[in-house]
Design an enzyme around this catalytic site. Structure first.
Site, PDB file in Angstrom:
ATOM      1  N   HIS A 112       0.846  -1.208   0.000  1.00  0.00           N
ATOM      2  CA  HIS A 112       0.000   0.000   0.000  1.00  0.00           C
ATOM      3  C   HIS A 112       0.878   1.255   0.000  1.00  0.00           C
ATOM      4  CE1 HIS A 112      -3.341   2.530   0.545  1.00  0.00           C
ATOM      5  NE2 HIS A 112      -3.702   2.247   1.782  1.00  0.00           N
TER       6      HIS A 112
ATOM      7  N   HIS B 157      -2.223  -0.348 -11.865  1.00  0.00           N
ATOM      8  CA  HIS B 157      -3.071   0.067 -10.740  1.00  0.00           C
ATOM      9  C   HIS B 157      -4.356  -0.752 -10.809  1.00  0.00           C
ATOM     10  CE1 HIS B 157      -5.362   2.670  -8.016  1.00  0.00           C
ATOM     11  NE2 HIS B 157      -4.195   3.142  -7.630  1.00  0.00           N
TER      12      HIS B 157
ATOM     13  N   ASP C 209       3.109   6.481  -7.694  1.00  0.00           N
ATOM     14  CA  ASP C 209       4.397   6.225  -7.042  1.00  0.00           C
ATOM     15  C   ASP C 209       5.591   6.300  -7.982  1.00  0.00           C
ATOM     16  OD1 ASP C 209       3.462   5.748  -4.433  1.00  0.00           O
ATOM     17  OD2 ASP C 209       2.643   3.846  -5.117  1.00  0.00           O
TER      18      ASP C 209
HETATM   19  N1  ACO Z   1       4.733  -4.897 -14.225  1.00  0.00           N
HETATM   20  C1  ACO Z   1       4.533  -5.941 -15.073  1.00  0.00           C
HETATM   21  N2  ACO Z   1       3.364  -6.588 -15.219  1.00  0.00           N
HETATM   22  C2  ACO Z   1       2.329  -6.160 -14.478  1.00  0.00           C
HETATM   23  C3  ACO Z   1       2.453  -5.084 -13.581  1.00  0.00           C
HETATM   24  C4  ACO Z   1       3.695  -4.438 -13.479  1.00  0.00           C
HETATM   25  N3  ACO Z   1       3.868  -3.414 -12.659  1.00  0.00           N
HETATM   26  N4  ACO Z   1       1.257  -4.874 -12.967  1.00  0.00           N
HETATM   27  C5  ACO Z   1       0.420  -5.796 -13.465  1.00  0.00           C
HETATM   28  N5  ACO Z   1       1.066  -6.573 -14.368  1.00  0.00           N
HETATM   29  C6  ACO Z   1       0.479  -7.640 -15.172  1.00  0.00           C
HETATM   30  C7  ACO Z   1       0.321  -8.917 -14.352  1.00  0.00           C
HETATM   31  O1  ACO Z   1       1.461  -9.728 -14.456  1.00  0.00           O
HETATM   32  C8  ACO Z   1      -0.904  -9.508 -14.967  1.00  0.00           C
HETATM   33  O2  ACO Z   1      -0.492 -10.092 -16.201  1.00  0.00           O
HETATM   34  P1  ACO Z   1      -1.208 -11.439 -16.776  1.00  0.00           P
HETATM   35  O3  ACO Z   1      -2.658 -11.101 -16.877  1.00  0.00           O
HETATM   36  O4  ACO Z   1      -0.522 -11.637 -18.087  1.00  0.00           O
HETATM   37  O5  ACO Z   1      -0.937 -12.493 -15.756  1.00  0.00           O
HETATM   38  C9  ACO Z   1      -1.772  -8.319 -15.307  1.00  0.00           C
HETATM   39  O6  ACO Z   1      -0.853  -7.230 -15.512  1.00  0.00           O
HETATM   40  C10 ACO Z   1      -2.785  -7.939 -14.242  1.00  0.00           C
HETATM   41  O7  ACO Z   1      -2.098  -7.865 -12.998  1.00  0.00           O
HETATM   42  P2  ACO Z   1      -2.829  -7.935 -11.586  1.00  0.00           P
HETATM   43  O8  ACO Z   1      -1.822  -8.235 -10.525  1.00  0.00           O
HETATM   44  O9  ACO Z   1      -4.028  -8.845 -11.698  1.00  0.00           O
HETATM   45  O10 ACO Z   1      -3.371  -6.461 -11.440  1.00  0.00           O
HETATM   46  P3  ACO Z   1      -3.908  -5.830 -10.094  1.00  0.00           P
HETATM   47  O11 ACO Z   1      -4.908  -4.831 -10.509  1.00  0.00           O
HETATM   48  O12 ACO Z   1      -4.348  -6.847  -9.122  1.00  0.00           O
HETATM   49  O13 ACO Z   1      -2.610  -5.156  -9.480  1.00  0.00           O
HETATM   50  C11 ACO Z   1      -0.981  -3.602  -8.838  1.00  0.00           C
HETATM   51  C12 ACO Z   1      -2.403  -3.819  -9.384  1.00  0.00           C
HETATM   52  C13 ACO Z   1      -0.811  -4.350  -7.508  1.00  0.00           C
HETATM   53  C14 ACO Z   1      -0.798  -2.097  -8.554  1.00  0.00           C
HETATM   54  C15 ACO Z   1       0.031  -4.091  -9.888  1.00  0.00           C
HETATM   55  O14 ACO Z   1      -0.128  -3.383 -11.092  1.00  0.00           O
HETATM   56  C16 ACO Z   1       1.480  -3.991  -9.394  1.00  0.00           C
HETATM   57  O15 ACO Z   1       1.948  -4.918  -8.722  1.00  0.00           O
HETATM   58  N6  ACO Z   1       2.197  -2.859  -9.715  1.00  0.00           N
HETATM   59  C17 ACO Z   1       3.533  -2.666  -9.219  1.00  0.00           C
HETATM   60  C18 ACO Z   1       3.504  -2.165  -7.782  1.00  0.00           C
HETATM   61  C19 ACO Z   1       3.022  -0.739  -7.660  1.00  0.00           C
HETATM   62  O16 ACO Z   1       3.437   0.140  -8.387  1.00  0.00           O
HETATM   63  N7  ACO Z   1       2.112  -0.504  -6.692  1.00  0.00           N
HETATM   64  C20 ACO Z   1       1.587   0.816  -6.408  1.00  0.00           C
HETATM   65  C21 ACO Z   1       0.150   0.918  -6.735  1.00  0.00           C
HETATM   66  S1  ACO Z   1      -0.440   2.563  -6.426  1.00  0.00           S
HETATM   67  C22 ACO Z   1      -0.780   2.643  -4.766  1.00  0.00           C
HETATM   68  O17 ACO Z   1      -1.087   1.668  -4.108  1.00  0.00           O
HETATM   69  C23 ACO Z   1      -0.666   3.951  -4.063  1.00  0.00           C
END
Ligand code: ACO
Length: 434
Positions: free
Chosen positions: A268, A307, A363
């Site tokens: 988070h 996101h 971020d």
């Molecule tokens: N880099 C590469 N691939 C990604 C990323 C990423 N940052 N984020 C999502 N994906 C891909 C996943 O591998 C998945 O691929 P697939 O369908 O081929 O398996 C697809 O995109 C969907 O991913 P989910 O994890 O289901 O997406 P979710 O909506 O649950 O996750 C999250 C969102 C946690 C923010 C994710 O994008 C992530 O881990 N990002 C990196 C961490 C980050 O920047 N977090 C800050 C968020 S902003 C905040 O909280 C203030």
């Protein structure tokens, strides 16, 4: 009035149910009339992580993740970031309207008058280990404040709620700054009430031997914008914690401690720190293509990208990117920015990121600014908690005033053993798990 309903047919019994749709949702309790067995309390919605569950109606923050829109009380985040101050936005979030000049002045005065903390709180902070994480100190000390203000328990007294709101908005910055000074072994710097909210925060963090600290106006403005962008974001993890603890009628200091604890989690409040680690690991622009290849191979994620809600460019990231240059003109350039800009350019052009709808989130650039301003990495989530306190308190108050809210108590779906008799100690098998 057009009344919209959802018709559900139970294939087992042939019974049909008309479930009203209100504001784009059906009431989960409307499903309880459908029974799956005789002793069943009614059909439940299974929704791990509340991905499609609205636990409240709210008038505070509107997010359209498809189009990259973020509004506080109807005002676009871009206009607020450009023209407003953090305290003005905090007022808007808490009270629903932008303040008049008199109201803003009174609000700022009330908050400024509450920036001091009881000397005993300083003693608590002194008791922490020299390398204690400032977020751990913040969680503990903001919770401890509830014992200093027993009147905070009277949560249904609107005047007292207002006082606690002023105290919390004022003291979060002081606690955060004192936690930081403790971690670097420096004497605490007391609040300077002649400075603005963010100017004073910089004073409490960075004042050294000078008689009066004069914050750089560019950095003050940048921090104002960052605080505005982080002030609220709907029903996220920490806000849900705030509303949940608040629903048990805990006092606001205790509820803010719970919300801060949720924000402490790396999923988070810690992603901007992860971005700085990632950019440092990449090390140079020439290493980016190889790094992207590893991300696409599933070895790791590109931090600061993607996101749960935004499936387009996070509007907050756009604003932060714009002010990054201004801050670095004052603080000096960092090679991390060149890597970030090039990484973003390559990713936004890459089929994987385009097809997965992955864009920079809030971020991606904020960590670079915070680091350039001299904040150590473990202060990043603290810098998130201070402005988010405005959102937490607004959401808490909205929950308390909502006649539909009761103590939060979701259902669980029990999948454990059926009824069985107690087994005496000497008859238990050796295969019982350790
Ligand atoms: N880099 C590469 N691939 C990604 C990323 C990423 N940052 N984020 C999502 N994906 C891909 C996943 O591998 C998945 O691929 P697939 O369908 O081929 O398996 C697809 O995109 C969907 O991913 P989910 O994890 O289901 O997406 P979710 O909506 O649950 O996750 C999250 C969102 C946690 C923010 C994710 O994008 C992530 O881990 N990002 C990196 C961490 C980050 O920047 N977090 C800050 C968020 S902003 C905040 O909280 C203030």
């Amino acid at each position: 009035m057009v009344s919209e309903t959802l018709t559900i047919t139970d294939n087992r019994t042939g019974a049909t149910y008309e479930i009203p749709i209100e504001g784009g949702a059906i009431r989960a309790t409307a499903l309880k009339q459908i029974r799956t067995s005789q002793d069943d309390p009614g059909l439940a919605c299974y929704d791990p992580a509340f991905v499609n569950t609205a636990p409240c109606r709210s008038q505070i923050t509107y997010i359209d993740g498809e189009r990259g829109v973020l509004l506080y009380r109807g005002y676009p985040i871009e206009q607020l970031a450009e023209r407003s101050s953090f305290l003005e936005v905090a007022y808007l979030i808490l009270k629903g309207e932008l303040p008049t000049s008199d109201r803003l002045q009174a609000f700022a005065h009330n908050i400024t008058m509450h920036t001091m903390i009881h000397e005993n709180i300083k003693k608590f902070i002194d008791g922490f280990h020299y390398d204690a994480h400032p977020m751990g100190i913040l969680v503990s000390t903001v919770g401890a404040l509830s014992t200093f203000y027993p009147d905070a328990k009277r949560i249904f007294d609107p005047e007292l709620r207002k006082v606690q709101t002023h105290r919390l908005l004022a003291k979060m910055g002081t606690l955060a700054a004192f936690a930081y000074r403790h971690s670097i072994g420096m004497r605490y710097a007391y609040p300077d009430n002649d400075l603005s909210y963010t100017g004073n925060f910089l004073n409490m963090l960075f004042k050294k031997t000078e008689l009066r600290y004069t914050p750089d106006p560019v950095l003050v403005r940048a921090l104002e914008v960052l605080f505005i962008l982080h002030a609220d974001h709907g029903q996220n993890c920490s806000t849900t914690a705030m509303r949940c603890v608040g629903s048990a009628h805990a006092d606001p200091f205790t509820a803010v401690a719970a919300a801060t604890a949720a924000l402490y989690g790396p999923l988070h409040g810690g992603a901007n720190e992860a971005v700085v680690h990632m950019l440092t690991e990449i090390g140079s622009v020439s290493n980016i293509p190889a790094y992207i290849k590893r991300v696409k191979a599933g070895e790791m994620r590109l931090m600061g990208f993607g996101h749960r809600v935004y499936k387009s460019y996070d509007p907050r990231a756009k604003i932060i990117k714009q002010i990054t240059g201004e801050v670095l003109d004052v603080t000096g350039r960092t090679p991390l920015l060149d890597i970030a800009v090039e990484l973003e350019r390559i990713a936004l052009d890459d089929e994987y990121f385009v097809s997965h709808r992955l864009y920079p989130n809030v971020d991606f650039y904020s960590g670079i600014i915070y680091q350039a301003m001299g904040f150590p990495l473990d202060m990043f989530p603290v810098l998130f908690a201070i402005p988010r306190t405005a959102g937490w308190l607004a959401q808490w108050q909205e929950g308390l005033e909502d006649p539909e809210q009761r103590i939060s108590r979701p259902r669980g779906i029990y999948e454990g053993p059926a009824l069985r008799d107690y087994v005496p100690l000497e008859q238990r098998s050796a295969t019982i798990p350790d």
